[in-house]
Design an enzyme around this catalytic site. Structure first.
Site, short mmCIF file in Angstrom:
data_model
loop_
_atom_site.label_atom_id
_atom_site.label_comp_id
_atom_site.label_asym_id
_atom_site.label_seq_id
_atom_site.Cartn_x
_atom_site.Cartn_y
_atom_site.Cartn_z
N ASP A 159 13.41 3.82 31.29
CA ASP A 159 13.54 4.04 32.72
C ASP A 159 14.22 2.83 33.37
O ASP A 159 14.07 1.70 32.91
CB ASP A 159 12.16 4.20 33.37
N ARG A 160 14.93 3.08 34.46
CA ARG A 160 15.61 2.01 35.18
C ARG A 160 14.67 0.85 35.50
O ARG A 160 15.03 -0.33 35.38
CB ARG A 160 16.20 2.55 36.48
#
Length: 215
Positions: free
Chosen positions: A62-63
């Protein structure tokens, strides 16, 4: 959630590099792959390929998550590693700081997940339509209103660790999707991919690569 994308400009941190694989320490706030539109073009794989042009995507983080991420440097390595992820033959550990004091020393969350369509990209527990998702966890240290945890996912669903911690009443601190109130009041998502163990594509020997949490 709408926000401006201002990824960190940290230099690339290479954890391991040989003729088949590359492992780097992804900073929080940087996309793994490009998003839709030129404003989301800056991402880890683009930065990696500027130094290692043959690098191929194997998985994503995930970012908002930092830590160990692996790339194949040959098509064979990409296939070999991809099958290990698909067949759950890799071992991943994460460190997280979660809201509240976790009472038990260890446990397992076994709750199926699916996308929360009206609120994408949020995920949710869904016993009818969800896909199997299992996370083992161990308490490391308790503070006054938070607990440091080691999380060991057995599956690789989107937002799995984030939703599973929320489901047991201890959202990950700084989580822009699932934390509320004081739990949200942190400079980043307190989730870090601490280690990845896999079989090397050239010969199958076990390899484990780690990156120390920055929090």
């Amino acid at each position: 959630m709408t926000d401006t994308y201002t990824p960190p400009q940290d230099p690339l941190v290479v954890l391991h590099h040989d003729h088949q694989v590359l492992l780097v320490d992804k900073p929080a706030g940087l996309l793994s792959v490009p998003g839709k539109g030129p404003h989301l073009a800056d991402c880890l794989i683009a930065r990696v390929q500027s130094v290692f042009p043959d690098a191929l995507l194997v998985h994503r983080l995930d970012r908002d998550t930092s830590g160990v991420m692996i790339f194949g440097l040959t098509p064979h390595a990409q296939r070999h590693l991809g099958l290990q992820f698909e067949n759950r033959q890799t071992r991943k550990t994460y460190v997280a700081r979660v809201h509240g004091q976790v009472a038990e020393a260890k446990g397992t969350v076994d709750l199926p997940l699916c996308v929360d369509w009206p609120n994408r990209p949020r995920q949710m527990v869904d016993h009818e339509n969800g896909r199997a998702a299992v996370t083992d966890w161990r308490r490391l240290k308790r503070g006054s209103d938070e607990t440091r945890m080691r999380l060991m996912p057995k599956t690789g669903r989107s937002h799995q660790l984030r939703v599973h911690m929320l489901a047991i009443g201890h959202p990950i601190l700084g989580d822009p999707f699932y934390a509320t109130g004081t739990a949200l009041d942190h400079p980043r998502l307190m989730l870090h991919s601490e280690s990845l163990a896999f079989r090397h594509p050239d010969g199958g020997l076990p390899v484990k690569v780690s990156a120390k949490p920055p929090f």
